[in-house]
Each structure stands twice: as structure tokens, then as C-alpha cells.
Design a protein around this motif. Structure first.
Motif, short mmCIF file in Angstrom:
data_model
loop_
_atom_site.label_atom_id
_atom_site.label_comp_id
_atom_site.label_asym_id
_atom_site.label_seq_id
_atom_site.Cartn_x
_atom_site.Cartn_y
_atom_site.Cartn_z
N CYS A 22 -1.59 9.43 7.27
CA CYS A 22 -2.66 10.03 6.47
C CYS A 22 -3.14 11.30 7.18
O CYS A 22 -4.22 11.30 7.80
CB CYS A 22 -3.80 9.04 6.28
N HIS A 52 -5.44 -1.52 7.12
CA HIS A 52 -5.60 -0.40 8.05
C HIS A 52 -5.29 -0.88 9.45
O HIS A 52 -5.61 -2.01 9.82
CB HIS A 52 -7.03 0.14 7.99
N GLN A 95 -1.52 -4.35 1.84
CA GLN A 95 -1.98 -3.10 2.44
C GLN A 95 -3.24 -3.34 3.26
O GLN A 95 -4.11 -4.15 2.89
CB GLN A 95 -2.22 -2.02 1.39
N GLY A 147 -1.95 1.41 6.97
CA GLY A 147 -2.54 2.74 6.95
C GLY A 147 -2.91 3.24 8.33
O GLY A 147 -3.52 2.51 9.11
N LEU A 150 2.11 -2.33 4.16
CA LEU A 150 1.73 -0.92 4.25
C LEU A 150 0.54 -0.84 5.21
O LEU A 150 -0.55 -1.31 4.89
CB LEU A 150 1.34 -0.38 2.87
N SER A 186 -4.98 -6.95 -0.40
CA SER A 186 -5.61 -5.83 0.30
C SER A 186 -6.77 -6.23 1.21
O SER A 186 -7.93 -5.87 0.97
CB SER A 186 -6.11 -4.80 -0.74
N ASP A 193 -5.11 9.47 1.61
CA ASP A 193 -6.26 8.70 2.07
C ASP A 193 -7.57 9.26 1.53
O ASP A 193 -8.58 9.31 2.22
CB ASP A 193 -6.32 8.62 3.60
N HIS A 237 -1.31 5.60 0.05
CA HIS A 237 -2.56 5.02 0.58
C HIS A 237 -3.73 5.86 0.10
O HIS A 237 -3.92 7.00 0.55
CB HIS A 237 -2.50 5.00 2.11
N SER A 275 -0.69 3.83 -4.32
CA SER A 275 -1.10 2.50 -3.91
C SER A 275 -2.55 2.59 -3.47
O SER A 275 -2.86 3.23 -2.47
CB SER A 275 -0.23 1.98 -2.76
N VAL A 330 1.73 4.10 7.41
CA VAL A 330 1.49 5.14 6.41
C VAL A 330 0.66 6.24 7.06
O VAL A 330 -0.47 6.02 7.49
CB VAL A 330 0.77 4.59 5.17
#
Length: 434
Positions: free
Chosen positions: A289, A228, A226, A266, A264, A198, A318, A73, A130, A287
């Protein structure tokens, strides 16, 4: 045909270690060899039995050879704003992130940053990442063009966002779909490129755009997604206020078909038990970070609580909220966060996480993350005596565990002797300003 052997102290993981003494989880050769032909690993083992006669040998002894690091990420447009002072998540986005990303409308700027971006990744031993690009298709083109020129396996995609951002950074549900579809056709599966759908996060996408993202996912079920999730208390409250019909933040994504083995997520810090159960049930991946979470004061990621449910989490820098481009430093920060939760992250697991562990999360273990025969030859060579601090620590090191832990806590780009991508040693293109 090109063929070579790399000689050194060779480490590769078969599975997640069960503790600092679990050497059965890895292949470890004190005098090892990695035999490479045409960018692929042919064999890994003891030098005496693995190196064929007549093949050129690059001797990296006494250095350590592992699979190249993987960053699950990262934000391609944010390299210039690392170490921007003084904000938590939402303010940080408005003050630093959005202005920086606006500049990526200029293809020339995007190309210049791509050179620096990949230089920094390779200097730190990262061979796959990624990445979130900006909302501009030109940023994606710059990202994948530079990765292709260097022979790198990279994942990435344009962010989708049509609200709660500056006008210059907004697309529309239709343009987000059309631009993404064109970029998928142009880049996904071309060489070593993989496109990632994304949506930045629920706050910057209307329900109509989330539906467009869902349509993209349905049209391209093999692609990663992906976004958040649950990074910050204020973010959670805002996201849930925008989707009042959802049962929580994770449920927003669930309702739009974004959860599954390719997802994914984040950060994923502030999760309920039900959300952790749902992540495990769908096979999605949080993921971690760690340096970013510390920098923005977001909270402590509980990897163990997810692992107990059978969920596998990634780990990432990140950049640009992250404080280091180094996956070594990232692993060290994850150790510190585990300590604050009375958890234990041992050195073997730390190295597994930034290599095979992240490859598992990306579904790419058959290609990267290990030094097994048939894998693509992405490797990093590490010097555990690279700095005075490391050299002093290594005087008292007693075993591999001590060495790996020293690298996680004290290592950074200075410990990286060489990075190989697709079997070739790759160097920075442009010297960075002192």
C-alpha cells in the motif's frame, strides 16, 4: 445477445515482465481489437483479423485499452477521511477511522457512501477491489448491493473486532461468526460478489474472536481472508503483547489458520526473513500500500525480498490512508518506494501489477486482469495525452515503455476515457461536488 468490438491500442499481460524490454510478456497490438459478446471476451488481436464483419465497433484510437485495474486492499467506509491530517497509524485509527466507521450503522449513510465509492473507483478505471466494510452488516449489504447494480466483480466483508475499539464498533466472537455466516450465505457467489473473511487485525480481536474467524475459514475454505500485518512498529509491539505465546506478528495469524493462498496481508512492511519465508511457504500474499505507507510514515515495503522467495504480492490504494484512488498513481508511488531501496520497478511490471498481477494474487486470472478469450470484459481506456503534463511528456516519448511510465507517474482519473464492466461502459451515477 449483445456483441461489440472495441478498437484501440491494446495491451494485455501473459506473465510478469522481466524488465522494461520484455514485450514477450504481453500481447500488444498497435491497431487492436477486443471482441466482446454478452459481457465476455471472445477474442483479442489485430483489428484487421479479429473484428468480425457486421459487429458494431467503438473506435477508441489512439487511446490505450487494458484490462480494468484491480485494487487488492481498500476500506469502503473511509472515503470521507482521505487526506485527514496529522497522525501515524494508531492515532489515525482513533482520531479519524473509528468515528467515520461508526456512521455506517445507518443503512442510509452506507448507501450514500456506496454510490460515491463506486463512482470514484470507476472514474479511476478500477473494476475490481477487495474491501473492508465496517463492523455493521448493513455496510456489507450497501457495498454489494451497489456493486451488483453496476455489474462489478467485487470482494469484501465486514470487519471483525471485539476489543480496542469504541463500543459502537465492537461485535462479539459469536455475533462476528453469526453475522459473517449470514452475509456469506446472502452474498458469496451471488452474481459477481465474493465474500472475504475480514478480521481487522490482531489488536482488535480477542483470541476467542480469532478462533471464531478460524471456524469461519474452516467452514468456507474457498473464501479469501484479509487482515493487516506489520504496518507500524508500535502496532507490532502492541499485537505481540496481546499474544505473548506467538513467535511474532505473523505467527498470530498462522496459529489461527489464516495463512494460505487465499490470505491477503495488508502492508507487511516490517518482516523478518523467517516471516517472509513463511509467507512464501504458505502461498499467502502481502499487499503493498505505497501511498498509505508514505502518508502514515509507516516504512518501505520490500517487494523484491518477498519475490526472491517466490511470494507474489498485491498492490493497493488503501483508501482512506492512501493518498489517491488511482491505481496509476499507486503504481507510480511503488516505483518511488523501490527507488528508495535501490530497487527497480519498470513500467511494464507496474502495469502488470495493477492488472494481471493483482488478479494472480486474488486467484482470479481466469476471470479478470487480462484481455484473453474467456475473460470477463472489464477494461479501461486510457488517454496518455489527457493533461498538459502528459501531452508535453508524450512529445518526447519513444516507445510503449515511455508511455506507460508517464501514465504511472503523471496519470490519474483524468487519463481514464472509459471504464467497461462486464462489457458495458459504466458512468458515475451522481456528479461529485466541485
Amino acid at each position: 445477445m449483445t456483441e461489440q468490438v472495441l478498437r484501440g491500442r491494446v495491451l494485455s499481460f501473459r506473465r510478469r515482465p522481466e524488465g522494461p524490454a520484455d514485450l514477450a510478456a504481453c500481447d500488444w497490438f498497435e491497431d487492436g481489437a477486443v471482441h466482446i459478446r454478452d459481457g465476455m471476451i471472445v477474442a483479442t488481436g489485430d483489428f484487421a483479423t479479429t473484428a468480425p464483419a457486421g459487429v458494431s465497433v467503438t473506435d477508441h484510437r489512439p487511446h490505450l485499452i487494458t484490462a480494468g485495474f484491480i485494487d487488492a486492499h481498500i476500506h469502503f467506509p473511509q472515503g470521507e477521511i482521505v487526506a485527514s491530517w496529522g497522525a501515524q497509524l494508531m492515532d489515525w485509527l482513533e482520531t479519524y477511522t473509528f468515528p467515520a466507521e461508526t456512521r455506517f450503522a445507518d443503512p442510509g449513510h452506507a448507501g450514500r457512501i456506496a454510490t460515491a465509492f463506486f463512482d470514484l473507483l470507476l472514474m479511476n478505471g478500477t473494476t475490481t477491489a477487495s474491501a473492508f466494510c465496517s463492523v455493521h452488516p448493513a455496510s456489507v449489504d450497501a457495498y454489494f448491493t451497489e456493486a451488483e447494480a453496476r455489474g462489478l466483480r467485487m470482494l469484501g466483508g465486514k470487519v471483525l473486532m471485539d476489543r480496542n475499539a469504541p463500543v459502537a464498533l465492537r461485535d462479539t466472537p459469536q455475533s462476528a461468526y453469526d453475522d459473517s455466516a449470514a452475509l456469506i450465505a446472502r452474498w458469496h457467489g451471488r452474481g459477481r460478489a465474493s465474500y472475504v473473511i475480514s478480521p481487522r487485525f490482531a489488536i482488535t480481536s480477542t483470541p476467542e474472536q480469532m478462533a471464531a474467524a478460524q471456524a469461519l475459514i474452516a467452514a468456507h475454505p474457498d473464501l479469501h481472508i484479509q487482515t493487516h500485518l506489520s504496518e507500524n512498529d508500535a502496532e507490532i509491539a502492541f499485537a505481540c503483547s496481546l499474544y505473548p505465546q506467538a513467535k511474532g506478528y505473523l505467527d498470530i495469524y498462522d496459529r489461527y489458520g489464516m495463512l494460505g493462498p487465499n490470505a491477503l496481508l495488508g502492508h507487511a512492511i516490517h518482516l523478518s526473513d523467517a516471516e517472509r519465508d513463511r509467507i512464501a511457504e504458505t502461498g499467502a500474499h502481502a499487499v503493498h500500500c505505497p501511498t498509505s505507507n508514505l502518508f502514515l510514515g509507516s516504512g518501505l515495503f520490500d517487494e523484491a525480498a518477498l519475490a526472491q522467495r517466490g511470494a507474489t504480492s498485491g498492490i493497493a490504494t488503501d483508501i482512506g490512508a492512501g493518498m489517491s484512488w488511482s491505481m496509476l498513481r499507486t503504481g507510480g508511488a511503488a516505483y518511488a518506494i523501490a527507488q528508495l531501496q535501490n530497487r527497480k520497478l519498470d513500467p511494464l511490471t507496474g502495469f502488470w501489477w495493477i492488472t494481471r498481477g493483482n488478479a494472480d494474487v486474488l486467484g482470479l486470472t481466469d476471470r479478470i486482469g487480462t484481455l484473453e478469450p474467456g475473460s470477463e470484459a472489464d477494461l479501461v481506456v486510457l488517454d496518455s495525452h489527457a493533461t498538459p503534463e502528459l501531452a508535453l511528456r508524450m512529445q518526447a516519448a519513444q516507445d510503449l515503455k515511455d508511455e506507460l511510465f508517464a501514465l504511472l507517474i503523471l496519470g490519474d482519473d483524468r487519463a481514464v476515457v472509459e471504464t467497461y464492466a462486464n462489457g458495458r461502459a459504466v458512468k458515475p451515477k451522481a456528479p461529485l461536488a466541485a
